[in-house]
Design a protein around this motif. Structure first.
Motif, PDB file in Angstrom:
ATOM      1  N   LEU A 155       0.847  -1.187   0.000  1.00  0.00           N
ATOM      2  CA  LEU A 155       0.000   0.000   0.000  1.00  0.00           C
ATOM      3  C   LEU A 155       0.885   1.240   0.000  1.00  0.00           C
ATOM      4  CD1 LEU A 155      -1.356  -2.181   2.317  1.00  0.00           C
ATOM      5  CD2 LEU A 155      -3.264  -0.679   1.805  1.00  0.00           C
ATOM      6  N   ARG A 156       0.380   2.284  -0.623  1.00  0.00           N
ATOM      7  CA  ARG A 156       1.127   3.531  -0.704  1.00  0.00           C
ATOM      8  C   ARG A 156       0.245   4.707  -0.276  1.00  0.00           C
ATOM      9  NH1 ARG A 156       4.244   0.162  -0.822  1.00  0.00           N
ATOM     10  NH2 ARG A 156       6.010  -0.207  -2.217  1.00  0.00           N
ATOM     11  N   PRO A 157      -0.103   4.779   1.010  1.00  0.00           N
ATOM     12  CA  PRO A 157      -0.852   5.942   1.481  1.00  0.00           C
ATOM     13  C   PRO A 157       0.037   7.176   1.503  1.00  0.00           C
ATOM     14  CG  PRO A 157      -0.211   4.569   3.315  1.00  0.00           C
ATOM     15  CD  PRO A 157       0.188   3.821   2.081  1.00  0.00           C
ATOM     16  N   LYS A 186     -10.983  -4.463   8.532  1.00  0.00           N
ATOM     17  CA  LYS A 186     -11.988  -5.371   7.972  1.00  0.00           C
ATOM     18  C   LYS A 186     -11.683  -5.709   6.517  1.00  0.00           C
ATOM     19  CE  LYS A 186     -15.698  -3.015   9.200  1.00  0.00           C
ATOM     20  NZ  LYS A 186     -17.133  -2.714   9.423  1.00  0.00           N
ATOM     21  N   ASP A 187     -11.076  -4.767   5.787  1.00  0.00           N
ATOM     22  CA  ASP A 187     -10.739  -5.024   4.388  1.00  0.00           C
ATOM     23  C   ASP A 187      -9.681  -6.114   4.269  1.00  0.00           C
ATOM     24  OD1 ASP A 187     -12.304  -2.848   3.063  1.00  0.00           O
ATOM     25  OD2 ASP A 187     -11.033  -1.603   4.327  1.00  0.00           O
ATOM     26  N   MET A 188      -8.865  -6.281   5.289  1.00  0.00           N
ATOM     27  CA  MET A 188      -7.817  -7.293   5.281  1.00  0.00           C
ATOM     28  C   MET A 188      -8.320  -8.631   5.803  1.00  0.00           C
ATOM     29  SD  MET A 188      -4.927  -4.799   6.896  1.00  0.00           S
ATOM     30  CE  MET A 188      -4.800  -3.100   6.335  1.00  0.00           C
ATOM     31  N   LYS A 189      -9.282  -8.584   6.710  1.00  0.00           N
ATOM     32  CA  LYS A 189      -9.813  -9.814   7.297  1.00  0.00           C
ATOM     33  C   LYS A 189     -10.709 -10.561   6.324  1.00  0.00           C
ATOM     34  CE  LYS A 189     -12.860 -11.595  10.892  1.00  0.00           C
ATOM     35  NZ  LYS A 189     -13.650 -11.314  12.103  1.00  0.00           N
ATOM     36  N   HIS A 190     -11.643  -9.877   5.702  1.00  0.00           N
ATOM     37  CA  HIS A 190     -12.673 -10.533   4.894  1.00  0.00           C
ATOM     38  C   HIS A 190     -12.170 -10.758   3.464  1.00  0.00           C
ATOM     39  CE1 HIS A 190     -15.948 -10.194   7.889  1.00  0.00           C
ATOM     40  NE2 HIS A 190     -15.219  -9.173   8.309  1.00  0.00           N
ATOM     41  N   GLU A 196     -10.945   4.076   0.696  1.00  0.00           N
ATOM     42  CA  GLU A 196      -9.643   4.519   1.207  1.00  0.00           C
ATOM     43  C   GLU A 196      -8.616   3.415   1.029  1.00  0.00           C
ATOM     44  OE1 GLU A 196      -7.607   6.320   5.293  1.00  0.00           O
ATOM     45  OE2 GLU A 196      -9.443   5.118   5.440  1.00  0.00           O
ATOM     46  N   PHE A 197      -8.974   2.200   1.453  1.00  0.00           N
ATOM     47  CA  PHE A 197      -8.087   1.054   1.309  1.00  0.00           C
ATOM     48  C   PHE A 197      -7.899   0.682  -0.150  1.00  0.00           C
ATOM     49  CE2 PHE A 197      -7.830  -3.577   0.755  1.00  0.00           C
ATOM     50  CZ  PHE A 197      -6.669  -3.876   1.444  1.00  0.00           C
ATOM     51  N   CYS A 198      -8.983   0.640  -0.898  1.00  0.00           N
ATOM     52  CA  CYS A 198      -8.961   0.185  -2.284  1.00  0.00           C
ATOM     53  C   CYS A 198      -8.039   1.041  -3.148  1.00  0.00           C
ATOM     54  CB  CYS A 198     -10.381   0.200  -2.844  1.00  0.00           C
ATOM     55  SG  CYS A 198     -10.585  -0.638  -4.419  1.00  0.00           S
ATOM     56  N   LYS A 199      -8.039   2.332  -2.940  1.00  0.00           N
ATOM     57  CA  LYS A 199      -7.289   3.234  -3.806  1.00  0.00           C
ATOM     58  C   LYS A 199      -5.797   3.304  -3.463  1.00  0.00           C
ATOM     59  CE  LYS A 199     -11.177   6.148  -5.171  1.00  0.00           C
ATOM     60  NZ  LYS A 199     -11.733   7.524  -5.223  1.00  0.00           N
ATOM     61  N   MET A 200      -5.422   2.863  -2.261  1.00  0.00           N
ATOM     62  CA  MET A 200      -3.990   2.917  -1.917  1.00  0.00           C
ATOM     63  C   MET A 200      -3.301   1.564  -2.097  1.00  0.00           C
ATOM     64  SD  MET A 200      -3.851   3.067   2.267  1.00  0.00           S
ATOM     65  CE  MET A 200      -4.831   4.554   2.377  1.00  0.00           C
ATOM     66  N   LEU A 201      -4.063   0.500  -2.388  1.00  0.00           N
ATOM     67  CA  LEU A 201      -3.476  -0.820  -2.572  1.00  0.00           C
ATOM     68  C   LEU A 201      -2.858  -0.917  -3.957  1.00  0.00           C
ATOM     69  CD1 LEU A 201      -3.138  -3.672  -1.350  1.00  0.00           C
ATOM     70  CD2 LEU A 201      -5.322  -4.269  -2.397  1.00  0.00           C
ATOM     71  N   THR A 202      -1.574  -1.263  -4.023  1.00  0.00           N
ATOM     72  CA  THR A 202      -0.875  -1.302  -5.311  1.00  0.00           C
ATOM     73  C   THR A 202      -0.518  -2.714  -5.755  1.00  0.00           C
ATOM     74  OG1 THR A 202       1.296  -1.020  -4.245  1.00  0.00           O
ATOM     75  CG2 THR A 202       0.112   0.983  -4.913  1.00  0.00           C
ATOM     76  N   GLU A 203      -0.450  -3.678  -4.817  1.00  0.00           N
ATOM     77  CA  GLU A 203      -0.085  -5.045  -5.202  1.00  0.00           C
ATOM     78  C   GLU A 203      -0.635  -6.036  -4.194  1.00  0.00           C
ATOM     79  OE1 GLU A 203       3.870  -7.630  -6.533  1.00  0.00           O
ATOM     80  OE2 GLU A 203       4.102  -5.827  -5.316  1.00  0.00           O
TER      81      GLU A 203
END
Length: 209
Positions: free
Chosen positions: A37-39, A64-68, A190-197
């Motif tokens: 991630l690149r916040p 929660k984005d990482m758990k589910h 927020e999580f979706c847009k900073m995840l790069t890989e």
């Protein structure tokens, strides 16, 4: 004016049904997903303690984005994972600043042998790295019951992992359908847009999948 990017690496650990209750489940092939991630820091000139507090607050919002994300079973036993904790390591004095997060899916984070294993592992990490013990933050507040990792991140509906749909952007977080995904977008973006890989290590050659 925003500050510099933070290099944030998150490693989510767990197991799957049938993994042996031995050291064969650990090592280089341990079931996990590694996230890059690149916040961007909210303001320039943030001091290391400020960056660390900002990262911790962000992780609480995005846990929660990482758990589910998968039909995770406990990192230490064969039970389905219902609780998640993580510990963090910071190198916020570097340019650019860096942080690692180790995210643990477990059956019970408070009582029993798995909870004791988790805390023992955290103490060993602190001793080996020189970082203080940082095990923190249950994804859901005390009181439970806690939803399975293999459930919709929005409504917590428990279903076959094959029927849960992955977010089309991050290809990671799971939903039971379009309605839940749309209603959760304001939080999830927020999580979706900073995840790069996203890099999965799921097929462990030393155990049967």
């Amino acid at each position: 004016m925003s500050g510099p990017e933070l290099i944030l690496t998150v490693i989510v650990y767990g197991s799957t049904a049938g993994d042996p209750l031995s050291d064969d489940r650990y090592g280089d092939d341990q079931r996990r997903v590694e996230l890059s991630l690149r916040p961007r820091l909210p303001t320039p000139g943030m001091r290391p303690p400020q960056i660390q507090e900002w990262v911790k607050a962000m992780l609480k919002r995005m846990s929660k984005d990482m758990k589910h994300t998968q039909l995770w079973h406990c990192e230490f036993c064969d039970k389905p994972a219902r609780e998640s904790l993580y510990n963090t390591m910071f190198w916020t004095h570097l340019t650019p600043p860096r942080a690692n997060v180790y995210f643990h899916n477990v059956c019970n984070a408070v009582e029993g042998q798995c909870a004791r294993n988790l805390r023992m592992m955290d103490r060993e990490m602190a001793q080996n790295t020189g970082h203080p013990s940082t095990l923190d933050t249950r994804v859901y507040l005390p009181g439970g019951p806690y939803p399975l990792a293999a459930s919709c991140v929005k409504c917590n509906k428990e279903t076959d992992i094959k029927t849960l749909k992955k977010c089309g952007g991050c290809q990671l977080t799971r939903y039971c359908g379009t309605e839940c995904q749309r209603s959760d977008w304001k939080r999830h973006k927020e999580f979706c847009k900073m995840l790069t890989e996203v890099k999965w290590t799921w097929e462990n050659p030393r155990v049967e999948s």
